[in-house]
Design a protein around this motif. Structure first.
Motif, PDB file in Angstrom:
ATOM      1  N   ASP A  95       0.855  -1.205   0.000  1.00 45.93           N
ATOM      2  CA  ASP A  95       0.000   0.000   0.000  1.00 45.93           C
ATOM      3  C   ASP A  95       0.886   1.249   0.000  1.00 45.93           C
ATOM      4  N   GLN A  96       1.986   1.157   0.709  1.00 48.56           N
ATOM      5  CA  GLN A  96       2.879   2.322   0.773  1.00 48.56           C
ATOM      6  C   GLN A  96       3.551   2.589  -0.565  1.00 48.56           C
ATOM      7  N   ILE A  97       3.848   1.516  -1.321  1.00 57.57           N
ATOM      8  CA  ILE A  97       4.395   1.711  -2.680  1.00 57.57           C
ATOM      9  C   ILE A  97       3.370   2.462  -3.525  1.00 57.57           C
ATOM     10  N   VAL A  98       2.113   2.082  -3.387  1.00 57.02           N
ATOM     11  CA  VAL A  98       1.033   2.754  -4.135  1.00 57.02           C
ATOM     12  C   VAL A  98       0.931   4.219  -3.706  1.00 57.02           C
ATOM     13  N   ASN A  99       1.024   4.466  -2.406  1.00 55.78           N
ATOM     14  CA  ASN A  99       0.959   5.852  -1.912  1.00 55.78           C
ATOM     15  C   ASN A  99       2.097   6.703  -2.474  1.00 55.78           C
ATOM     16  N   VAL A 100       3.305   6.151  -2.429  1.00 59.84           N
ATOM     17  CA  VAL A 100       4.475   6.905  -2.917  1.00 59.84           C
ATOM     18  C   VAL A 100       4.327   7.197  -4.411  1.00 59.84           C
ATOM     19  N   ALA A 101       3.687   6.263  -5.132  1.00 64.87           N
ATOM     20  CA  ALA A 101       3.492   6.444  -6.583  1.00 64.87           C
ATOM     21  C   ALA A 101       2.617   7.652  -6.901  1.00 64.87           C
ATOM     22  N   GLN A 102       1.976   8.226  -5.887  1.00 71.15           N
ATOM     23  CA  GLN A 102       1.096   9.387  -6.112  1.00 71.15           C
ATOM     24  C   GLN A 102       1.830  10.726  -5.958  1.00 71.15           C
TER      25      GLN A 102
ATOM     26  N   MET B 252      12.470  -2.525  -2.852  1.00 67.04           N
ATOM     27  CA  MET B 252      13.615  -3.438  -2.917  1.00 67.04           C
ATOM     28  C   MET B 252      13.254  -4.751  -2.189  1.00 67.04           C
ATOM     29  N   PRO B 253      14.041  -5.791  -2.336  1.00 68.77           N
ATOM     30  CA  PRO B 253      13.643  -7.085  -1.752  1.00 68.77           C
ATOM     31  C   PRO B 253      13.576  -7.099  -0.225  1.00 68.77           C
ATOM     32  N   ASP B 254      14.182  -6.122   0.418  1.00 69.85           N
ATOM     33  CA  ASP B 254      14.110  -6.047   1.891  1.00 69.85           C
ATOM     34  C   ASP B 254      12.930  -5.177   2.339  1.00 69.85           C
ATOM     35  N   ILE B 255      12.039  -4.855   1.432  1.00 65.90           N
ATOM     36  CA  ILE B 255      10.927  -3.935   1.743  1.00 65.90           C
ATOM     37  C   ILE B 255      10.074  -4.460   2.901  1.00 65.90           C
ATOM     38  N   HIS B 256       9.674  -3.541   3.772  1.00 62.41           N
ATOM     39  CA  HIS B 256       8.706  -3.871   4.828  1.00 62.41           C
ATOM     40  C   HIS B 256       7.987  -2.592   5.253  1.00 62.41           C
ATOM     41  N   TRP B 257       6.948  -2.793   5.992  1.00 64.63           N
ATOM     42  CA  TRP B 257       6.060  -1.694   6.407  1.00 64.63           C
ATOM     43  C   TRP B 257       6.818  -0.694   7.277  1.00 64.63           C
ATOM     44  N   GLY B 258       6.881   0.538   6.797  1.00 66.79           N
ATOM     45  CA  GLY B 258       7.475   1.614   7.594  1.00 66.79           C
ATOM     46  C   GLY B 258       6.408   2.651   7.892  1.00 66.79           C
ATOM     47  N   TYR B 259       6.786   3.905   7.949  1.00 70.89           N
ATOM     48  CA  TYR B 259       5.801   4.980   8.097  1.00 70.89           C
ATOM     49  C   TYR B 259       5.960   5.878   6.872  1.00 70.89           C
ATOM     50  N   GLY B 260       4.889   6.210   6.191  1.00 74.76           N
ATOM     51  CA  GLY B 260       4.988   7.014   4.957  1.00 74.76           C
ATOM     52  C   GLY B 260       5.533   6.157   3.831  1.00 74.76           C
ATOM     53  N   PHE B 261       6.810   6.326   3.510  1.00 72.70           N
ATOM     54  CA  PHE B 261       7.465   5.424   2.565  1.00 72.70           C
ATOM     55  C   PHE B 261       7.605   4.051   3.222  1.00 72.70           C
ATOM     56  N   PRO B 262       7.634   2.995   2.399  1.00 72.25           N
ATOM     57  CA  PRO B 262       8.029   1.715   2.986  1.00 72.25           C
ATOM     58  C   PRO B 262       9.529   1.740   3.266  1.00 72.25           C
ATOM     59  N   ILE B 263       9.986   0.926   4.198  1.00 68.28           N
ATOM     60  CA  ILE B 263      11.431   0.735   4.339  1.00 68.28           C
ATOM     61  C   ILE B 263      11.848  -0.135   3.154  1.00 68.28           C
ATOM     62  N   GLY B 264      12.879   0.306   2.449  1.00 69.85           N
ATOM     63  CA  GLY B 264      13.240  -0.396   1.206  1.00 69.85           C
ATOM     64  C   GLY B 264      12.555   0.237   0.011  1.00 69.85           C
TER      65      GLY B 264
ATOM     66  N   PRO C 167      -1.806  10.880   0.367  1.00 73.56           N
ATOM     67  CA  PRO C 167      -2.622   9.798   0.926  1.00 73.56           C
ATOM     68  C   PRO C 167      -2.262   9.455   2.371  1.00 73.56           C
ATOM     69  N   ASP C 168      -1.162   9.995   2.891  1.00 73.27           N
ATOM     70  CA  ASP C 168      -0.702   9.700   4.251  1.00 73.27           C
ATOM     71  C   ASP C 168       0.044  10.959   4.711  1.00 73.27           C
ATOM     72  N   ARG C 169      -0.317  11.463   5.907  1.00 69.80           N
ATOM     73  CA  ARG C 169       0.336  12.707   6.363  1.00 69.80           C
ATOM     74  C   ARG C 169       1.856  12.578   6.408  1.00 69.80           C
ATOM     75  N   GLN C 170       2.331  11.350   6.633  1.00 61.57           N
ATOM     76  CA  GLN C 170       3.776  11.148   6.712  1.00 61.57           C
ATOM     77  C   GLN C 170       4.446  11.345   5.348  1.00 61.57           C
ATOM     78  N   LEU C 171       3.639  11.413   4.284  1.00 57.09           N
ATOM     79  CA  LEU C 171       4.179  11.676   2.940  1.00 57.09           C
ATOM     80  C   LEU C 171       4.079  13.160   2.579  1.00 57.09           C
ATOM     81  N   SER C 172       3.871  14.000   3.566  1.00 54.90           N
ATOM     82  CA  SER C 172       3.803  15.438   3.281  1.00 54.90           C
ATOM     83  C   SER C 172       5.071  15.854   2.538  1.00 54.90           C
TER      84      SER C 172
END
Lengths: 141, 480
Positions: free
Chosen positions: B44-51, B62-74, B264-269
């Motif tokens: 979902d975060q990849i989709v958010n960043v794509a906006q 990246m292959p180490d991607i996991h749920w972070g805040y705003g952007f995913p980690i990775g 889509p997420d305040r952390q992506l301000s």
């Protein structure tokens, strides 16, 4: 010792998600602060008590809650105080005036077990229902 | 409803561009890693960043991607510098969190019984975790201004390491365009006593041995060989960086509204790169990054002295030298030839490592023909990899790769899973001696909390984004 069970942790892969409940907004803000300092580590008050006034304004109650917690964390780290009592002179959806009471520890003996880098904005929310208020926030640890 | 993810080819997957996405999502993952990811919030975060406005190509995972805040980690996102934005959430709170690799002349076979006193000496020399301070004398305001402007150069001028170390740090340990005057008083206060300290959580100092070499020429360029003792330092900009991020998310929340940017997420301000708010954040982030470069340089020097003291050897016998130092939480203005068009982009790497290929002009002579070293630490119980960037990375990922193994369990899940385990003993049984400022951290950071780093690295290796140079196995670890 800080009281427990006013909050629960939800799984968030990289960080720490927290859900807090309160009967009213004041209790929600108090319990959220208790949760944060409980996560930082259980500690015993040494009697070296310090009171600090805190006054904040924000656009809405979610941002106000985030700023409240961020302010407490900043003051804790900078002044080496672990807070455990929070009283409010005033709290509405956009501003607060409060007093945080805690114990001062010498910098070399600051008994924090978990460093909280920040209170993030990710999934930050406050919900109001018949049973009271619920807040959800993610801490960067 | 399960998200649509199309397999492009081996190890490459795509989330089609839908709704408010400006580009598709592209994820590098093996079949096994994708099974882990399918229902993960990081997609979902990849989709958010794509906006984000100005994002070009893909929103990468990246292959180490996991749920972070705003952007995913990775996560990696390149935004056009004229039409795009910069987002503090695309860098994170720990600005220029990164890794340094140091080589030595020491050989594992000669060192077997010396690890415990050595780790204890390092543990004493480098304060770690919350409240850690006074690794060196407390900085004054003049010092910190210089650090924010000159980064690792300040450390070298103050006898923490040598001028030669600077040749082996990304951007020579100093991002140009930093402006200390934009940094808040609070951030400065948080930085004053934290120079030379290790962060808490997943930050570490690790002594490892080189277990395998996959590329003799690249290993020779890095001056490492099988059996060599090497050191990794993983830390960032400490409280100063956290405060700068916190300060600027407030600024960019307002800027997002001011410039009509829907997030889509305040952390992506975010703020347009051409706006005063965007320029200010970039200058403040660069200053914070310089603090982190200096921090790792000071820690490098403190560890070198700990080795000399503990082993009673001379600096020339020790042969301590920085192999490379990378930032994996950063936004950099870089020129890329993407799909035949050469332009400048702001490349956000949130838990991602720059992986520039050969012939990049700013690489030191040693690495010009092989590409930039890419440091990918695993978890403290298994292994880490030294890799190099490739031309394919330049063509396909804006010169970016993964940054580590990537968490698979949350901290509370990891603690629960390891509740009845003596983690220190378990690690020691597998040959890893660990000292930690806070013991509960070890439970959260055990190997089972992470993906298999070998699988992560091989995913990018098989796609040609990186080349493997060496595998490192841990021997002694200091945790924050």
């Amino acid at each position: 010792m800080l009281q427990k069970r006013v909050y629960k942790i939800f799984n968030q892969t990289s960080d720490l998600g927290v859900i807090v409940k309160g009967q009213c907004l004041v209790e929600l803000f108090q319990n959220s602060a208790v949760a944060v300092f409980n996560i930082m580590g259980d500690f015993v008050s040494s009697g070296n008590l310090v009171k600090l006034p805190i006054s904040l304004q924000a656009e809405n109650n979610e941002l106000l809650l985030r700023d409240w917690l961020a302010e407490l964390i900043f003051l804790s780290y900078e002044k080496h105080i672990l807070f455990n009592t929070f009283t409010f002179k005033h709290l509405n959806l956009q501003s607060l005036e409060a007093e945080a009471i805690g114990t001062f520890f010498p910098p070399d003996n600051f008994p924090v077990k978990k460093e909280i880098k920040a209170v993030t904005y990710h999934q930050l929310q406050i919900r109001h229902s018949k049973s009271g208020y619920t807040a959800r926030f993610v801490l960067d640890v | 409803m399960e998200r649509v993810i199309n397999k492009v080819n081996q190890n490459i997957w795509e989330i089609p561009q839908t709704g408010k996405m400006r580009v598709p999502g592209r994820i590098f993952a093996s079949e096994d890693l994708m099974q882990i990811l399918r229902n993960d919030a990081s997609l979902d975060q990849i989709v958010n960043v794509a906006q984000l406005p100005g994002i070009t190509g893909f929103s990468f995972g990246m292959p180490d991607i996991h749920w972070g805040y705003g952007f995913p980690i990775g996560g990696v996102a390149a935004t056009d510098i004229e039409t795009g934005v910069i987002s503090p959430g695309g860098v994170g709170y720990d600005i220029n969190c990164g890794v340094r690799l140091i080589r030595t002349n020491l050989h594992f076979d000669e060192m077997k019984n010396k690890i415990k006193p050595l780790i204890a000496t390092i543990f004493g020399a480098v304060p770690s975790g919350i409240g850690s301070h006074n690794a060196i004398k407390k900085l004054n305001l003049s010092d910190i201004q210089k650090i924010l402007m000159t980064g690792a150069q300040w450390a070298v001028e103050n006898r923490f390491g040598t001028e030669n170390d600077l040749n082996f740090i990304e951007d020579r340990g100093c991002l140009q365009g930093a402006d200390p005057d934009i940094i808040s008083k609070r951030a400065i206060e948080r930085g004053l006593s934290q120079m030379g300290t290790l962060g808490s959580g997943n930050h570490f100092i690790e002594i490892s041995k080189v277990a395998d070499i996959y590329d003799d020429i690249a290993a020779q360029a890095m001056d490492i060989s099988i059996g060599n003792i090497v050191i990794q330092i993983h830390t960032g900009s400490r409280g100063l960086g956290y405060q700068v991020c916190d300060d600027f998310i407030k600024v960019t929340l307002q800027a997002s509204r001011k410039y009509g940017i829907e997030i889509p997420d305040r952390q992506l301000s975010c703020a347009p790169l051409t706006s005063p708010e965007g320029k200010d954040y970039l200058a403040a982030m660069r200053a914070s990054a310089n603090f982190a470069f200096s921090n790792r340089q000071v820690i490098h020097s403190l560890i070198e002295h700990a080795f000399i003291q503990s082993l009673n050897i001379s600096p020339s016998e020790l042969g301590f030298r920085c192999v490379w130092d990378i930032a994996h939480n950063i936004a950099k203005i870089e020129e890329h030839d993407y799909k035949g068009i050469k332009r400048k982009y702001c490349v956000h790497r949130k838990g991602a490592t720059r992986a520039f290929g050969p012939d990049y002009p700013e690489l030191p002579l040693n690495y010009k023909s092989i590409g930039q070293p890419v440091l990918i630490p695993g978890d403290m119980g298994t292994e880490s990899y030294v890799c190099i960037g490739t031309k394919k990375a330049m063509a396909e990922t804006f010169g970016s790769s993964c940054h580590g193994a990537g968490r698979i369990l949350s901290r509370s899940q990891a603690k629960k899973k390891g509740a009845n385990i003596n983690h220190f003993k378990e690690l020691e049984k597998s040959g890893v001696f660990v000292m930690a400022e806070e013991k509960s951290t070890i439970a959260e950071e055990m190997p089972f909390a992470y993906k298999d780093v070998t699988q992560v690295v091989n995913t990018l290796y098989e796609t040609g984004i990186i080349r493997k140079v060496a595998r490192l196995v841990p021997w002694g670890v200091v945790k924050g």
